[in-house]
Design a protein around this motif. Structure first.
Motif, PDB file in Angstrom:
ATOM      1  N   MET A  31       0.657  -1.065  -0.013  1.00 21.58           N
ATOM      2  CA  MET A  31      -0.041  -0.026  -0.054  1.00 21.58           C
ATOM      3  C   MET A  31       0.985   1.302   0.052  1.00 21.58           C
ATOM      4  O   MET A  31       0.506   2.181  -0.716  1.00 21.58           O
ATOM      5  N   ILE A  32       2.024   1.451   0.590  1.00 25.34           N
ATOM      6  CA  ILE A  32       2.863   2.436   0.647  1.00 25.34           C
ATOM      7  C   ILE A  32       3.410   2.620  -0.853  1.00 25.34           C
ATOM      8  O   ILE A  32       3.438   3.654  -1.236  1.00 25.34           O
ATOM      9  N   ILE A  33       3.820   1.456  -1.483  1.00 22.48           N
ATOM     10  CA  ILE A  33       4.187   1.469  -2.954  1.00 22.48           C
ATOM     11  C   ILE A  33       3.015   2.047  -3.772  1.00 22.48           C
ATOM     12  O   ILE A  33       3.095   2.969  -4.656  1.00 22.48           O
ATOM     13  N   VAL A  34       1.593   1.436  -3.449  1.00 22.74           N
ATOM     14  CA  VAL A  34       0.583   2.226  -4.398  1.00 22.74           C
ATOM     15  C   VAL A  34       0.363   3.418  -4.175  1.00 22.74           C
ATOM     16  O   VAL A  34       0.255   4.401  -5.054  1.00 22.74           O
ATOM     17  N   GLY A  35       0.587   3.889  -2.859  1.00 20.19           N
ATOM     18  CA  GLY A  35       0.487   5.339  -2.605  1.00 20.19           C
ATOM     19  C   GLY A  35       1.515   6.149  -3.163  1.00 20.19           C
ATOM     20  O   GLY A  35       1.170   7.504  -3.895  1.00 20.19           O
ATOM     21  N   GLY A  36       2.723   5.823  -3.112  1.00 17.38           N
ATOM     22  CA  GLY A  36       3.733   6.407  -3.788  1.00 17.38           C
ATOM     23  C   GLY A  36       3.682   6.643  -5.553  1.00 17.38           C
ATOM     24  O   GLY A  36       3.751   7.518  -5.995  1.00 17.38           O
ATOM     25  N   ILE A  37       2.989   5.562  -6.191  1.00 17.57           N
ATOM     26  CA  ILE A  37       2.624   5.394  -7.379  1.00 17.57           C
ATOM     27  C   ILE A  37       1.643   6.624  -7.805  1.00 17.57           C
ATOM     28  O   ILE A  37       1.923   7.371  -8.769  1.00 17.57           O
ATOM     29  N   LYS A  38       0.555   6.590  -6.903  1.00 21.58           N
ATOM     30  CA  LYS A  38      -0.526   7.493  -7.282  1.00 21.58           C
ATOM     31  C   LYS A  38       0.053   8.891  -6.908  1.00 21.58           C
ATOM     32  O   LYS A  38      -0.557   9.921  -7.470  1.00 21.58           O
ATOM     33  N   TYR A  39       1.007   9.207  -6.052  1.00 23.13           N
ATOM     34  CA  TYR A  39       1.577  10.442  -5.886  1.00 23.13           C
ATOM     35  C   TYR A  39       2.246  10.997  -6.847  1.00 23.13           C
ATOM     36  O   TYR A  39       2.293  12.210  -7.545  1.00 23.13           O
ATOM     37  N   VAL A  40       3.103   9.951  -7.492  1.00 24.17           N
ATOM     38  CA  VAL A  40       3.853  10.339  -8.794  1.00 24.17           C
ATOM     39  C   VAL A  40       2.912  10.782 -10.008  1.00 24.17           C
ATOM     40  O   VAL A  40       3.274  11.504 -10.703  1.00 24.17           O
ATOM     41  N   VAL A  41       1.803   9.794 -10.268  1.00 23.79           N
ATOM     42  CA  VAL A  41       1.251   9.988 -11.456  1.00 23.79           C
ATOM     43  C   VAL A  41      -0.148  11.096 -11.257  1.00 23.79           C
ATOM     44  O   VAL A  41      -1.011  11.147 -12.197  1.00 23.79           O
ATOM     45  N   SER A  42       0.082  11.823 -10.242  1.00 21.80           N
ATOM     46  CA  SER A  42      -1.118  12.680  -9.837  1.00 21.80           C
ATOM     47  C   SER A  42      -1.183  13.865 -10.607  1.00 21.80           C
ATOM     48  O   SER A  42      -2.138  14.346 -10.883  1.00 21.80           O
ATOM     49  N   GLY A  43       0.010  14.308 -11.344  1.00 29.08           N
ATOM     50  CA  GLY A  43      -0.070  15.500 -12.241  1.00 29.08           C
ATOM     51  C   GLY A  43      -0.436  16.671 -11.772  1.00 29.08           C
ATOM     52  O   GLY A  43      -0.942  17.591 -12.474  1.00 29.08           O
ATOM     53  N   GLY A  44      -0.061  16.877 -10.297  1.00 27.16           N
ATOM     54  CA  GLY A  44      -0.419  18.195  -9.714  1.00 27.16           C
ATOM     55  C   GLY A  44      -1.726  18.098  -9.142  1.00 27.16           C
ATOM     56  O   GLY A  44      -2.126  19.349  -8.726  1.00 27.16           O
ATOM     57  N   ASP A  45      -2.773  17.510  -9.493  1.00 27.80           N
ATOM     58  CA  ASP A  45      -4.105  17.494  -9.111  1.00 27.80           C
ATOM     59  C   ASP A  45      -4.006  17.502  -7.491  1.00 27.80           C
ATOM     60  O   ASP A  45      -3.639  16.468  -6.660  1.00 27.80           O
ATOM     61  N   ALA A  46      -4.816  18.321  -6.904  1.00 25.65           N
ATOM     62  CA  ALA A  46      -4.485  18.322  -5.473  1.00 25.65           C
ATOM     63  C   ALA A  46      -5.442  17.136  -4.904  1.00 25.65           C
ATOM     64  O   ALA A  46      -4.969  16.696  -3.781  1.00 25.65           O
ATOM     65  N   ASN A  47      -6.536  16.822  -5.413  1.00 24.60           N
ATOM     66  CA  ASN A  47      -7.315  15.776  -4.743  1.00 24.60           C
ATOM     67  C   ASN A  47      -6.459  14.278  -4.937  1.00 24.60           C
ATOM     68  O   ASN A  47      -6.652  13.445  -3.858  1.00 24.60           O
ATOM     69  N   ALA A  48      -5.894  14.401  -6.057  1.00 26.11           N
ATOM     70  CA  ALA A  48      -5.136  13.167  -6.150  1.00 26.11           C
ATOM     71  C   ALA A  48      -3.984  12.863  -5.160  1.00 26.11           C
ATOM     72  O   ALA A  48      -3.560  11.804  -4.811  1.00 26.11           O
ATOM     73  N   ILE A  49      -3.088  14.104  -5.090  1.00 25.96           N
ATOM     74  CA  ILE A  49      -2.170  14.110  -4.188  1.00 25.96           C
ATOM     75  C   ILE A  49      -2.526  13.971  -2.659  1.00 25.96           C
ATOM     76  O   ILE A  49      -2.017  13.321  -1.828  1.00 25.96           O
ATOM     77  N   GLY A  50      -3.763  14.593  -2.378  1.00 27.14           N
ATOM     78  CA  GLY A  50      -4.117  13.955  -1.157  1.00 27.14           C
ATOM     79  C   GLY A  50      -4.434  12.719  -0.870  1.00 27.14           C
ATOM     80  O   GLY A  50      -4.422  12.262   0.321  1.00 27.14           O
ATOM     81  N   SER A  51      -5.376  12.078  -2.080  1.00 28.22           N
ATOM     82  CA  SER A  51      -5.546  10.857  -1.775  1.00 28.22           C
ATOM     83  C   SER A  51      -4.200   9.819  -1.730  1.00 28.22           C
ATOM     84  O   SER A  51      -4.258   8.925  -0.914  1.00 28.22           O
ATOM     85  N   ALA A  52      -3.273   9.998  -2.175  1.00 26.16           N
ATOM     86  CA  ALA A  52      -2.144   9.376  -2.188  1.00 26.16           C
ATOM     87  C   ALA A  52      -1.368   9.651  -0.841  1.00 26.16           C
ATOM     88  O   ALA A  52      -0.896   8.445  -0.511  1.00 26.16           O
ATOM     89  N   LYS A  53      -1.302  10.723  -0.309  1.00 29.02           N
ATOM     90  CA  LYS A  53      -0.794  10.869   0.940  1.00 29.02           C
ATOM     91  C   LYS A  53      -1.578  10.282   1.790  1.00 29.02           C
ATOM     92  O   LYS A  53      -1.048   9.848   2.914  1.00 29.02           O
TER      93      LYS A  53
END
Length: 82
Positions: A31-53
């Motif tokens: 899940m930490i790896i999944v969160g890191g991948i979500k963070y990298v591919v968020s593209g600057g979207d605040a909602n996606a970054i928040g979800s990844a964090k």
């Protein structure tokens, strides 16, 4: 069926606790790896970054809780068997 030290109940319980600890650790790492991948591919979207964090935070909190639970179980079990 996994049987612990010399087929005793004590050994079986210790084995179960170890296996569950390993599984929780592996799932938390994934899940930490999944969160890191979500963070990298968020593209600057605040909602996606928040979800990844949140994914990373919850995985780390879950890992800490699982480690504490395993430590408490081992302590209680060692006191109960003496």
């Amino acid at each position: 069926v996994v049987v612990g030290q010399s087929g005793s109940v004590e050994g079986t319980i210790k084995t179960v606790v170890q296996v569950l600890g390993f599984l929780v650790g592996a799932i938390s790492l994934i899940m930490i790896i999944v969160g890191g991948i979500k963070y990298v591919v968020s593209g600057g979207d605040a909602n996606a970054i928040g979800s990844a964090k949140n994914t990373i935070l919850y995985a780390v909190v879950g890992l800490v809780v699982a480690l504490l639970a395993e430590a408490i179980a081992r302590f209680a079990f060692s006191k109960a068997t003496k």
